[in-house]
Motif scaffolding. Sequence first.
Motif, mmCIF file in Angstrom:
data_model
loop_
_atom_site.group_PDB
_atom_site.id
_atom_site.type_symbol
_atom_site.label_atom_id
_atom_site.label_comp_id
_atom_site.label_asym_id
_atom_site.label_seq_id
_atom_site.Cartn_x
_atom_site.Cartn_y
_atom_site.Cartn_z
ATOM 1 N N LYS A 1 3.657 10.470 -9.594
ATOM 2 C CA LYS A 1 2.979 10.885 -10.829
ATOM 3 C C LYS A 1 2.218 12.193 -10.646
ATOM 4 O O LYS A 1 1.598 12.690 -11.579
ATOM 5 N N GLY A 2 2.246 12.747 -9.433
ATOM 6 C CA GLY A 2 1.521 13.968 -9.153
ATOM 7 C C GLY A 2 0.095 13.736 -8.697
ATOM 8 O O GLY A 2 -0.677 14.684 -8.546
ATOM 9 N N GLU A 3 -0.277 12.495 -8.450
ATOM 10 C CA GLU A 3 -1.629 12.147 -8.020
ATOM 11 C C GLU A 3 -1.687 12.138 -6.491
ATOM 12 O O GLU A 3 -1.808 11.102 -5.839
ATOM 13 N N ASN A 4 -1.562 13.335 -5.927
ATOM 14 C CA ASN A 4 -1.394 13.463 -4.490
ATOM 15 C C ASN A 4 -2.607 13.025 -3.688
ATOM 16 O O ASN A 4 -2.470 12.429 -2.615
ATOM 17 N N ASP A 5 -3.804 13.332 -4.166
ATOM 18 C CA ASP A 5 -5.003 12.947 -3.417
ATOM 19 C C ASP A 5 -5.088 11.430 -3.274
ATOM 20 O O ASP A 5 -5.407 10.915 -2.196
ATOM 21 N N LYS A 6 -4.815 10.729 -4.364
ATOM 22 C CA LYS A 6 -4.824 9.270 -4.333
ATOM 23 C C LYS A 6 -3.752 8.756 -3.386
ATOM 24 O O LYS A 6 -3.973 7.816 -2.601
ATOM 25 N N ALA A 7 -2.580 9.375 -3.438
ATOM 26 C CA ALA A 7 -1.477 8.960 -2.580
ATOM 27 C C ALA A 7 -1.825 9.158 -1.109
ATOM 28 O O ALA A 7 -1.575 8.277 -0.276
ATOM 29 N N ILE A 8 -2.406 10.300 -0.780
ATOM 30 C CA ILE A 8 -2.759 10.592 0.619
ATOM 31 C C ILE A 8 -3.789 9.602 1.132
ATOM 32 O O ILE A 8 -3.705 9.108 2.264
ATOM 33 N N MET B 1 0.834 -1.199 0.000
ATOM 34 C CA MET B 1 0.000 0.000 0.000
ATOM 35 C C MET B 1 0.871 1.253 0.000
ATOM 36 O O MET B 1 0.581 2.241 -0.695
ATOM 37 N N PHE B 2 1.941 1.204 0.746
ATOM 38 C CA PHE B 2 2.834 2.360 0.813
ATOM 39 C C PHE B 2 3.509 2.595 -0.531
ATOM 40 O O PHE B 2 3.572 3.733 -1.029
ATOM 41 N N LEU B 3 4.046 1.534 -1.136
ATOM 42 C CA LEU B 3 4.695 1.699 -2.435
ATOM 43 C C LEU B 3 3.715 2.173 -3.499
ATOM 44 O O LEU B 3 4.067 2.967 -4.375
ATOM 45 N N LEU B 4 2.496 1.704 -3.426
ATOM 46 C CA LEU B 4 1.465 2.170 -4.360
ATOM 47 C C LEU B 4 1.240 3.672 -4.171
ATOM 48 O O LEU B 4 1.118 4.423 -5.148
ATOM 49 N N ALA B 5 1.211 4.117 -2.926
ATOM 50 C CA ALA B 5 1.052 5.546 -2.644
ATOM 51 C C ALA B 5 2.225 6.344 -3.194
ATOM 52 O O ALA B 5 2.038 7.413 -3.801
#
Length: 285
Positions: free
Chosen positions: A251-258, A241-245
């Motif tokens: 990629k700049g997809e911060n909301d998804k990462a958070i 899950m962490f590596l996916l974040a």
Amino acid sequence: MQRNQLLVLGLAVAVVTALFAFGRITPKVQGHDHAGHDHGAEGAPMAETRAADFNDLLKKAKEKVPADKLVEITGLENTVVRGDVQTQQIAAYRQLYTIWDGLNELPIAAHYAAEAAKLENSGKSLTFAANLFLDHLSHTQDAGVRQWEANTAKELLDRAIALEPDNDTLKVKKGTLLVISNSTAPMEGIGILREVAERNPDFLDAQLTLANFAITSGQFDKAIERMEKVLERQPDEPKAMFLLAVAHQSKGENDKAIDLLRQCRKLIKDPALAAEIDEYIKSIK
């Protein structure tokens, strides 16, 4: 990447290093662009350099040894040379390992553990000695020492794998070592990791290592695809899950990462590591 992106990735690497602390090498990461390949380098791969000579390292180490210990070491060295019984030689090497370990001369200690392991020729002893070199490899700054440690670790892992050909943990260690330590053979290492991952999709170490290399080489989509497949089978695996974040954030997809980081944090029991994840979340908000 922009400077602030690199700083964020550096924080992510610090956290993932802690997440990956399960007995294998996890060096510092610098991104490298190897377009078209599912790999990257954790730390710059060692350039072709001359490996340090053990005798030179031993000579320098002895210059710092107290006189009484030096007498003991010399006696054990003579035992190894004169000993005509293998068990005596193994015992002497093990004592030398213990003494040098106590003196905090870890590369020297590892050498003697390796010599004992080669004589004993068991998977357990060879793996133990290899791990000593792998653990120290990520800390030393001397290129020659690093090359010597990498060469020795590979030899020990090869011997252990020959005895335990079905041991995927050993194969992942060797594959990782080849990627990070030898600029002429990274794809051989990736091939080993892929073989394990494809044959045994549930073997987490191989999947995580390949994803980590993909991230550090800028191939974020490949890392995302690999980690999503892992999470389909193991939905509560915090490392995946962490590596996916990290891949999404890169990629700049911060909301998804958070969102993924918050889910990951709920699965983390270590307060210090949870705090690191909190800091990572703050850095990308």
